[in-house]
Design an enzyme around this catalytic site. Structure first.
Site, PDB file in Angstrom:
ATOM      1  CG  HIS A  26       4.318   3.190  -3.505  1.00 17.51           C
ATOM      2  ND1 HIS A  26       4.854   2.678  -4.081  1.00 17.51           N
ATOM      3  CD2 HIS A  26       4.475   5.314  -3.222  1.00 17.51           C
ATOM      4  CE1 HIS A  26       5.992   3.556  -3.399  1.00 17.51           C
ATOM      5  NE2 HIS A  26       5.273   4.801  -3.250  1.00 17.51           N
ATOM      6  CG  ASN A  79       6.938  12.414   0.011  1.00 15.48           C
ATOM      7  OD1 ASN A  79       6.011  12.485   1.028  1.00 15.48           O
ATOM      8  ND2 ASN A  79       7.075  13.555  -1.316  1.00 15.48           N
ATOM      9  CG  ASP A 104       5.844  -0.328  -3.050  1.00 17.50           C
ATOM     10  OD1 ASP A 104       6.330   0.228  -2.267  1.00 17.50           O
ATOM     11  OD2 ASP A 104       5.633   0.721  -4.562  1.00 17.50           O
ATOM     12  CG  ASN A 125      10.171   9.091  -3.216  1.00 15.12           C
ATOM     13  OD1 ASN A 125      11.369   9.104  -4.126  1.00 15.12           O
ATOM     14  ND2 ASN A 125       8.567   9.798  -3.964  1.00 15.12           N
TER      15      ASN A 125
END
Length: 198
Positions: A26, A79, A104, A125
């Site tokens: 991520h 997020n 990603d 997110n």
């Protein structure tokens, strides 16, 4: 779409802050941003006007072909990326079309790059938060990480480090993604897509 060549670009690597997340799939956006910072020859500093680390500099050949950039890594979690990015956009007076998110992407094979302008968030997110804060019309440099194996949950997969097999190619792929960002900023989306979309 024509862009104002005098306006700065805001290049945002998406990831989660803290050493525990540093090598996660991520966080590949942070990895690319760190390499771009090395190329610019500076180090990230805490932004005064937003919850982010920033580095100001130029990319591209010296002279009229170079572009002024603000490189950023939000210090919020993934997020909540939209707030810091919108704050930097406003502070540096960056047109939304001059914003690049490096992130990603699950629906692309590992190491494959895709560049585009606008579009949906595809469940990401960080993109969801950015789009909520400023609309969808920013550039994306999508770094493929592939789908989780077997029945592994997506959240577990993206928050795991790259595998030992993936790590053998990772430096090369991050380098290529940084090249793609520089090409996008200095030569435009079509040129970057034809050179780096695979």
């Amino acid at each position: 779409m024509t862009t104002d060549v005098t306006a700065p670009w805001l290049i945002v690597g998406l990831g989660n802050p803290g050493p525990g997340y540093a090598a996660n799939r991520h966080n590949v956006g942070f990895m690319v941003a760190d390499l771009l910072a090395d190329r610019i020859g500076g180090s990230f500093k805490r932004a005064q006007k937003a919850q982010a680390q920033v580095l100001e500099g130029r990319v591209g050949p010296m002279g009229p072909g170079s572009r002024r950039v603000v490189l950023a890594k939000p210090l919020s979690f993934m997020n909540l990326s939209g707030g810091p990015v919108a704050g930097l956009r406003d502070f540096y007076k960056v047109p939304t079309a001059n914003i690049v998110a490096i992130h990603d992407e699950l629906d692309i094979d590992y190491g494959t790059l895709r560049l585009k302008l606008g579009g949906g968030d595809n469940g990401h997110n960080g993109l969801k938060s950015m789009t909520k804060s400023m609309g969808p019309d920013y550039h994306r440099v999508r770094f493929g990480i592939g789908r989780p194996p077997g029945r592994m949950q997506v959240a577990d997969f993206v928050l795991k480090d790259f595998s030992s097999v993936e790590r053998k190619e990772l430096d090369f792929l991050v380098d290529r993604a940084a090249d793609a960002v520089e090409c996008l900023v200095t030569e435009g989306l079509e040129r970057a897509q034809s050179a780096y979309n695979s």
